[in-house]
Write a protein that holds these residues in place. Structure first.
Motif, mmCIF file in Angstrom:
data_model
loop_
_atom_site.group_PDB
_atom_site.id
_atom_site.type_symbol
_atom_site.label_atom_id
_atom_site.label_comp_id
_atom_site.label_asym_id
_atom_site.label_seq_id
_atom_site.Cartn_x
_atom_site.Cartn_y
_atom_site.Cartn_z
ATOM 1 N N GLY A 175 0.768 -1.240 0.000
ATOM 2 C CA GLY A 175 0.000 0.000 0.000
ATOM 3 C C GLY A 175 0.795 1.285 0.000
ATOM 4 N N VAL A 176 2.096 1.206 -0.380
ATOM 5 C CA VAL A 176 2.928 2.413 -0.387
ATOM 6 C C VAL A 176 3.613 2.597 -1.737
ATOM 7 C CG1 VAL A 176 3.310 2.519 2.117
ATOM 8 C CG2 VAL A 176 4.800 1.092 0.691
ATOM 9 N N GLY A 177 2.958 2.156 -2.782
ATOM 10 C CA GLY A 177 3.552 2.204 -4.114
ATOM 11 C C GLY A 177 3.914 3.596 -4.570
ATOM 12 N N ARG A 178 3.036 4.579 -4.324
ATOM 13 C CA ARG A 178 3.292 5.941 -4.800
ATOM 14 C C ARG A 178 4.521 6.530 -4.128
ATOM 15 N NH1 ARG A 178 2.406 10.767 -2.908
ATOM 16 N NH2 ARG A 178 1.162 9.992 -1.149
ATOM 17 N N GLN A 179 4.629 6.377 -2.816
ATOM 18 C CA GLN A 179 5.768 6.939 -2.087
ATOM 19 C C GLN A 179 7.088 6.320 -2.548
ATOM 20 O OE1 GLN A 179 2.797 5.841 -0.894
ATOM 21 N NE2 GLN A 179 2.592 6.350 1.296
ATOM 22 N N VAL A 180 7.076 5.019 -2.757
ATOM 23 C CA VAL A 180 8.294 4.332 -3.190
ATOM 24 C C VAL A 180 8.651 4.733 -4.615
ATOM 25 C CG1 VAL A 180 9.270 2.066 -3.757
ATOM 26 C CG2 VAL A 180 8.081 2.414 -1.592
ATOM 27 N N ALA A 181 7.653 4.907 -5.471
ATOM 28 C CA ALA A 181 7.907 5.316 -6.855
ATOM 29 C C ALA A 181 8.599 6.673 -6.900
ATOM 30 C CB ALA A 181 6.593 5.371 -7.633
ATOM 31 N N GLU A 182 8.219 7.579 -6.018
ATOM 32 C CA GLU A 182 8.859 8.894 -5.958
ATOM 33 C C GLU A 182 10.316 8.770 -5.537
ATOM 34 O OE1 GLU A 182 6.434 11.117 -3.284
ATOM 35 O OE2 GLU A 182 4.817 11.425 -4.745
ATOM 36 N N CYS A 183 10.582 7.884 -4.598
ATOM 37 C CA CYS A 183 11.959 7.648 -4.147
ATOM 38 C C CYS A 183 12.777 7.008 -5.258
ATOM 39 C CB CYS A 183 11.954 6.764 -2.905
ATOM 40 S SG CYS A 183 13.578 6.507 -2.156
ATOM 41 N N THR A 184 12.174 6.059 -5.975
ATOM 42 C CA THR A 184 12.854 5.393 -7.085
ATOM 43 C C THR A 184 13.218 6.409 -8.163
ATOM 44 O OG1 THR A 184 11.688 3.315 -6.685
ATOM 45 C CG2 THR A 184 12.635 3.633 -8.873
ATOM 46 N N LYS A 185 12.311 7.317 -8.461
ATOM 47 C CA LYS A 185 12.555 8.332 -9.474
ATOM 48 C C LYS A 185 13.746 9.207 -9.105
ATOM 49 C CE LYS A 185 10.265 12.050 -12.050
ATOM 50 N NZ LYS A 185 9.003 12.819 -12.225
ATOM 51 N N ALA A 186 13.842 9.575 -7.835
ATOM 52 C CA ALA A 186 14.970 10.383 -7.369
ATOM 53 C C ALA A 186 16.279 9.615 -7.494
ATOM 54 C CB ALA A 186 14.748 10.805 -5.919
ATOM 55 N N ALA A 187 16.218 8.315 -7.194
ATOM 56 C CA ALA A 187 17.426 7.485 -7.282
ATOM 57 C C ALA A 187 17.876 7.337 -8.726
ATOM 58 C CB ALA A 187 17.148 6.112 -6.674
#
Length: 244
Positions: free
Chosen positions: A50-62
């Motif tokens: 249930g935290v896909g959006r937050q992780v996607a934002e972190c992945t994008k930054a990485a």
């Protein structure tokens, strides 16, 4: 014009050399996420928790180079914080989705007695299921390992694993070559970390069958979007050996 002609010759020579090494490979290392499997396990696990959006934002930054791989991994896992039970249920609900053609390619390599390794920034426990389907021994998996407290709550990951930090895949390949004496080891993957593992890998083949990374596509000496191309090259190479 002279410079343009010279550049073309160099590119063709590199491509042909990569193909030759592929046909003579004494070991092959595969990335897993978006290569052996069609998806990215950490993103799927994040969605499951249930935290896909937050992780996607972190992945994008990485992906934009804003942080090291270990920092990105730490931040994403601190958002997900999967429990042991969540991970177990995730693996039940999400069996490995193998990329078309990879099973046939692995079987062909195995018939030629070529050792196969799975080298990934993903998670050992998840990758083991794909390895089992492909009949690759678990000892040939080099990936990250999650840790849990006695009550099953998330406790971090094993930071001693080379794949948990930038340059980890190159470190794994160097160890394999030093330990086993491989002289024609090929790395296959979709990402920049796979590209950067050559050297010490003797050749790199970029794979874009699930996602195309522009940096990898532009820098790989050989870039394929279907494993059938690798299969046919191996089979044609074997046929030419018989003819001679």
């Amino acid at each position: 014009m002279p410079n343009s002609k010279q550049y073309t010759v160099v590119v063709m020579a590199n491509f042909e050399e990569t193909q030759r090494i592929w046909c003579e490979a004494d070991a092959v290392c595969f990335d897993v996420d978006s290569t052996v499997c069609t998806d990215e396990a950490i993103d799927e696990l994040a969605n499951y928790c249930g935290v896909g959006r937050q992780v996607a934002e972190c992945t994008k930054a990485a992906m934009g180079g804003a942080m090291t791989f270990r920092r990105a991994l730490t931040q994403r896992l601190n958002i997900i914080r999967p429990t042991r039970d969540q991970l177990a249920n995730f693996m039940i609900d999400h069996p490995p989705n193998l990329t078309p053609g990879v099973r046939e390619l692995v079987q062909l390599l195995q018939s030629r007695n070529v050792p196969i390794y799975l080298v990934s920034g993903g998670f050992q426990s998840v990758i083991e299921r794909a390895a089992e389907e492909l009949e690759i021994p678990s000892s040939h998996i080099h990936a990250n390992k999650l840790r849990f407290f006695m009550d099953g709550e998330y406790a971090g990951f094993d930071e001693t694993q080379p794949t948990s930090e930038s340059g980890g895949k190159a470190a794994v390949i160097k160890r394999l070559k030093d330990k086993c004496g491989y002289k024609k080891l090929v790395m296959i993957g979709d990402g920049a970390t796979d590209l950067e593992a050559c050297p010490p890998a003797d050749a790199f083949i970029g794979f874009g069958g699930n996602v195309i990374r522009e940096k990898v596509q532009s820098k790989a000496k050989w870039y394929v979007t279907d494993f059938e191309e690798l299969i046919s090259t191996l089979e044609n190479g074997a046929a030419q050996e018989i003819d001679h």
